[in-house]
Every structure is written in structure tokens, then in C-alpha cells.
Design a protein around this motif. Structure first.
Motif, PDB file in Angstrom:
ATOM      1  N   PRO A 143      48.239  -7.094  -9.840  1.00  0.00           N
ATOM      2  CA  PRO A 143      47.414  -5.742  -9.004  1.00  0.00           C
ATOM      3  C   PRO A 143      47.915  -5.932  -7.341  1.00  0.00           C
ATOM      4  N   SER A 144      47.958  -7.543  -6.846  1.00  0.00           N
ATOM      5  CA  SER A 144      48.518  -7.424  -5.478  1.00  0.00           C
ATOM      6  C   SER A 144      49.696  -6.932  -5.440  1.00  0.00           C
ATOM      7  N   LEU A 145      50.670  -6.509  -6.054  1.00  0.00           N
ATOM      8  CA  LEU A 145      51.921  -6.312  -5.990  1.00  0.00           C
ATOM      9  C   LEU A 145      52.006  -4.720  -5.855  1.00  0.00           C
ATOM     10  N   SER A 146      50.925  -3.989  -5.980  1.00  0.00           N
ATOM     11  CA  SER A 146      50.986  -2.400  -6.020  1.00  0.00           C
ATOM     12  C   SER A 146      50.516  -2.128  -4.692  1.00  0.00           C
ATOM     13  N   ALA A 147      51.239  -1.024  -4.092  1.00  0.00           N
ATOM     14  CA  ALA A 147      50.747  -0.719  -2.842  1.00  0.00           C
ATOM     15  C   ALA A 147      49.464  -0.025  -2.874  1.00  0.00           C
ATOM     16  N   GLY A 148      48.956  -0.068  -1.741  1.00  0.00           N
ATOM     17  CA  GLY A 148      47.323   0.468  -1.628  1.00  0.00           C
ATOM     18  C   GLY A 148      47.078   1.776  -2.271  1.00  0.00           C
ATOM     19  N   VAL A 149      48.259   2.922  -1.811  1.00  0.00           N
ATOM     20  CA  VAL A 149      48.028   4.128  -2.156  1.00  0.00           C
ATOM     21  C   VAL A 149      48.491   4.154  -3.837  1.00  0.00           C
ATOM     22  N   ALA A 150      49.404   3.474  -4.349  1.00  0.00           N
ATOM     23  CA  ALA A 150      49.550   3.449  -5.693  1.00  0.00           C
ATOM     24  C   ALA A 150      48.364   2.899  -6.526  1.00  0.00           C
ATOM     25  N   MET A 151      47.700   2.299  -5.779  1.00  0.00           N
ATOM     26  CA  MET A 151      46.566   1.471  -6.662  1.00  0.00           C
ATOM     27  C   MET A 151      45.493   2.683  -6.719  1.00  0.00           C
ATOM     28  N   THR A 152      45.254   3.549  -5.727  1.00  0.00           N
ATOM     29  CA  THR A 152      44.211   4.470  -5.799  1.00  0.00           C
ATOM     30  C   THR A 152      44.559   5.432  -6.545  1.00  0.00           C
ATOM     31  N   VAL A 153      45.876   5.830  -6.919  1.00  0.00           N
ATOM     32  CA  VAL A 153      46.217   6.833  -7.987  1.00  0.00           C
ATOM     33  C   VAL A 153      45.647   6.292  -9.199  1.00  0.00           C
ATOM     34  N   VAL A 154      45.811   4.980  -9.405  1.00  0.00           N
ATOM     35  CA  VAL A 154      45.185   4.664 -10.787  1.00  0.00           C
ATOM     36  C   VAL A 154      43.914   4.774 -10.955  1.00  0.00           C
ATOM     37  N   TRP A 155      43.274   4.276  -9.912  1.00  0.00           N
ATOM     38  CA  TRP A 155      41.800   4.368  -9.926  1.00  0.00           C
ATOM     39  C   TRP A 155      41.113   5.687  -9.639  1.00  0.00           C
ATOM     40  N   THR A 156      41.824   6.640  -9.087  1.00  0.00           N
ATOM     41  CA  THR A 156      41.337   8.037  -9.114  1.00  0.00           C
ATOM     42  C   THR A 156      40.921   8.546 -10.568  1.00  0.00           C
ATOM     43  N   VAL A 157      41.857   8.199 -11.587  1.00  0.00           N
ATOM     44  CA  VAL A 157      41.423   8.741 -12.718  1.00  0.00           C
ATOM     45  C   VAL A 157      40.204   8.000 -13.191  1.00  0.00           C
ATOM     46  N   MET A 158      39.786   6.836 -12.733  1.00  0.00           N
ATOM     47  CA  MET A 158      38.393   6.425 -13.034  1.00  0.00           C
ATOM     48  C   MET A 158      37.171   7.223 -12.423  1.00  0.00           C
ATOM     49  N   PHE A 159      37.240   7.533 -11.321  1.00  0.00           N
ATOM     50  CA  PHE A 159      36.142   8.171 -10.489  1.00  0.00           C
ATOM     51  C   PHE A 159      36.502   9.694  -9.962  1.00  0.00           C
ATOM     52  N   THR A 160      37.312  10.277 -10.610  1.00  0.00           N
ATOM     53  CA  THR A 160      37.372  11.704 -10.335  1.00  0.00           C
ATOM     54  C   THR A 160      36.192  12.522 -10.664  1.00  0.00           C
ATOM     55  N   GLY A 161      35.848  13.308 -10.046  1.00  0.00           N
ATOM     56  CA  GLY A 161      34.737  14.110  -9.993  1.00  0.00           C
ATOM     57  C   GLY A 161      34.389  15.167 -11.100  1.00  0.00           C
ATOM     58  N   ASP A 162      35.108  15.221 -12.092  1.00  0.00           N
ATOM     59  CA  ASP A 162      34.955  16.128 -13.109  1.00  0.00           C
ATOM     60  C   ASP A 162      34.777  15.244 -14.463  1.00  0.00           C
ATOM     61  N   ARG A 163      34.883  16.071 -15.691  1.00  0.00           N
ATOM     62  CA  ARG A 163      34.589  15.572 -16.993  1.00  0.00           C
ATOM     63  C   ARG A 163      35.605  14.569 -17.303  1.00  0.00           C
ATOM     64  N   SER A 164      36.976  14.875 -16.676  1.00  0.00           N
ATOM     65  CA  SER A 164      38.060  13.946 -17.162  1.00  0.00           C
ATOM     66  C   SER A 164      38.209  12.624 -16.614  1.00  0.00           C
ATOM     67  N   GLY A 165      37.012  12.377 -15.779  1.00  0.00           N
ATOM     68  CA  GLY A 165      37.057  11.151 -15.004  1.00  0.00           C
ATOM     69  C   GLY A 165      36.225  10.258 -16.240  1.00  0.00           C
ATOM     70  N   TYR A 166      36.770   8.926 -16.251  1.00  0.00           N
ATOM     71  CA  TYR A 166      36.217   7.973 -17.171  1.00  0.00           C
ATOM     72  C   TYR A 166      34.771   7.666 -16.744  1.00  0.00           C
ATOM     73  N   ILE A 167      34.331   7.561 -15.359  1.00  0.00           N
ATOM     74  CA  ILE A 167      32.995   7.167 -15.141  1.00  0.00           C
ATOM     75  C   ILE A 167      32.043   8.361 -15.389  1.00  0.00           C
ATOM     76  N   ASN A 168      32.343   9.595 -14.955  1.00  0.00           N
ATOM     77  CA  ASN A 168      31.576  10.904 -15.401  1.00  0.00           C
ATOM     78  C   ASN A 168      31.484  10.913 -16.663  1.00  0.00           C
TER      79      ASN A 168
END
Length: 329
Positions: A143-168
Motif C-alpha cells: 500500500p505504501s507504493l501507491s500515491a496518496g491520491v491513487a489510494m483515495t480513489v480506492v477508498w472512495t468506493v468504501m466511503f462514498t455517500g450513496d447506496r453504492s458505497g460499501y460502508i453505507n
């Protein structure tokens, strides 16, 4: 006889007096002779010195000079003295009320927690067989090899604010919430999400240094420790492992500082806005980017950069004092 005496007196008068310092020209001449004598050695270090001067020394000096000026990237810089630093610590409300508290909370959790987690994971991986150890170390380091912005793209799917977000989706499925929560736009959640992502990605080169240090501890020391009364793994770690790998611990601590302070752009990438909502995810580097690349106040941005540089230096010295091997050890 008289001629010989005259020649001797002239030599004495031309020779430098005892205790007198040589002139600048003599020093430069002596330095040139010394450099020419070791010209091959200087040829080997020349590429590194050239890169260091061009890409590190000159930018740092330029940043220090610009921090005392007003510079908008178009007009010639105008001298302001200490005014940028005075405004930073007395007039910049965003810096004092949001950026500093956010950066402090971020550093308190990401730095120590990531550092302790790196040591714990490295110790656990060191107990595995050689083949498994390699794959687990790679999994933690990847994970440390990924750039900060690239990591956030992956994690956005987890925390996105609609029903498609895994957490929601999970919370809605189990009836914990009635409607999706905009986690990445809520100031109560954004910084905490940034901390989780940064800890997840903090197993970098410092983690590898700790793992290498643990693996290089002499196994005979553990056997001697058992003879001296050490009866548990925790005592082995405290009395043998940690004291024998202080250089690696110091290196990992400095890398943790660098990783924590250089973290920036995560909140902007997650929320999709700069500045972040109500400055909830604004860190030091985000504040520098705000003034440097949005407002084009490069002199003020340089002053913030110098503050960050001094902060890194002070923390590095502190951890160097904490973990550096003592002379009596």
C-alpha cells in the motif's frame, strides 16, 4: 658573506610569521592543490553533489528568501521581512483554528499508531517461516507504493455517500441507518477517515527497516537471555530486541515523521473540493497548496513551507536523541 646574510634576511622577511594566518589567496591555492590531488575521489562524488545542490540546496535557500517577500509569481518579489511569519501565527485564522489542530490530531494518531503497528507487524512477520515472511512483508509494504491520491480513489468506493458505497450499503442493510450518510463531506467524519487511510498506507520503508533489524538480532542473545532469567517473549522484545536495533528504530521514527507531515491532498481527493468542507481535512501541505497554487501568494506559502521544514528538523532531532545509541552502551 654580506650577500649571504642579505639573502637570508629576505627569506625570513618573506616567510609568514609564526602564528599568523595564511591569506585568503594562499588558502584558495592550497585548497585547489588538495582537490587536484584527490581529483578522482571528487569526480565520483560530483554527480551526487551536483544533484544535491540543484534540487535540494538551491530550492531550500530560494524558499527561505521567498518567505520574507511578497511574490505572486508574476511580479518581481518585494521584501516584507518577518511579516509573513507574523501573519501566520497571529492573523491566519484558518491556520490557527483548523490547520494546526487538524495536523496535530492527524500526527498524534498516524505517527505513533503507525509506528507501533509497524513494529508489531514486523515482529509477527519475523516469527513466520522464510517463504511466508516474504509474502506477508510484501502485502504490508505494497500500500505504501501507491500515491496518496491513487489510494483515495480506492477508498472512495468504501466511503462514498450513496447506496453504492460499501460502508453505507452495510449500514443500510443491517438497519443501523435509515438513509446514506455523506461521510466524505461531513466534517465529523472526514479527518477520521483520512487517519484510517494514512495508517493503512504507513507500512513503508520504515517498516522494512524494523523487520530487517529484528531479523538481524543475534539469536545467541536470546539463548543467553533465557539463561539470565528472561522467561517470556515480551521480555525478549523489551530487553534484547529493541536495544539491539536502535538505529533501525530511529530510522523508522524519522520516516514516520516524514510520512505524517508530508501527507497532503488526501482530504481534497476524498471530498473533491479544495479547501475541504469547513476546512475539516485541511493539513499543512493543503494550506501550502491553497496559498501557493490557488491564491498565488508564493511568499506566504514559502513561509509555511519553512515552518514545516523546521518542524521536521526539530522532531527528527528529538527522535535521534531518543533512539541514537549512547556512548556508554
Amino acid at each position: 658573506m654580506t650577500g649571504n646574510a642579505t639573502t637570508l634576511s629576505e627569506k625570513r622577511s618573506s616567510a609568514p610569521a609564526v602564528g599568523s594566518k595564511p591569506s585568503i589567496s594562499r588558502r584558495i591555492h592550497g585548497l585547489i592543490i588538495e582537490m587536484w590531488k584527490y581529483r578522482l575521489s571528487y569526480a565520483f562524488i560530483f554527480p551526487f553533489m551536483a544533484m544535491f545542490i540543484i534540487f535540494i540546496l538551491i530550492p531550500v535557500v530560494a524558499g527561505v528568501l521567498l518567505s520574507f517577500t511578497y511574490f505572486n509569481a508574476f511580479d518581481f518579489p518585494s521584501w516584507r521581512g518577518w511579516l509573513n511569519y507574523q501573519n501566520l501565527f497571529s492573523q491566519d485564522v484558518v491556520f490557527l483554528q483548523h490547520v494546526l489542530p487538524n495536523s496535530f490530531k492527524f500526527a498524534v494518531f498516524v505517527g505513533p499508531v503507525g509506528y507501533l503497528l509497524a513494529f508489531l507487524l514486523a515482529w509477527l512477520i519475523s516469527q513466520l517461516p522464510s517463504t511466508l515472511r516474504t509474502w506477508y512483508a510484501l502485502a504490508m509494504y505494497a500500500p505504501s507504493l501507491s500515491a496518496g491520491v491513487a489510494m483515495t480513489v480506492v477508498w472512495t468506493v468504501m466511503f462514498t455517500g450513496d447506496r453504492s458505497g460499501y460502508i453505507n450499503s452495510f449500514l443500510l442493510k443491517w438497519g443501523i441507518i435509515d438513509k446514506p450518510v455523506y461521510l466524505l463531506l461531513d466534517q465529523d467524519y472526514l479527518l477520521n477517515i483520512m487517519i484510517v487511510i494514512s495508517i493503512w498506507s504507513s507500512m513503508g520503508i520504515g517498516f522494512l527497516a524494523i523487520l530487517a533489524g529484528i531479523l538481524n538480532v543475534d539469536k545467541q542473545l536470546y539463548e543467553a537471555g533465557k539463561i539470565d532469567g528472561i522467561s517470556s517473549r515480551l521480555q525478549e522484545v523489551w530487553y534484547i530486541t529493541v536495544p539491539m536495533m536502535k538505529p533501525q528504530m530511529m530510522f523508522a521514527a524519522i520516516m514516520a515523521i516524514v510520512h505524517t507531515i508530508k501527507s497532503g491532498g488526501i482530504g481534497v481527493a476524498l471530498s473533491g473540493s479544495n479547501p475541504t468542507p469547513n476546512y475539516a481535512g485541511q493539513l499543512l501541505l493543503d494550506h501550502i497548496g491553497d496559498y501557493g497554487f490557488i491564491r498565488f501568494e508564493l511568499g506566504y506559502a514559502s513561509a509555511i513551507s519553512i515552518f514545516v521544514l523546521l518542524l521536521c528538523y526539530v522532531l527528527s532531532k528529538f527522535f535521534g536523541f531518543l533512539f541514537a545509541p549512547k556512548e556508554d552502551e
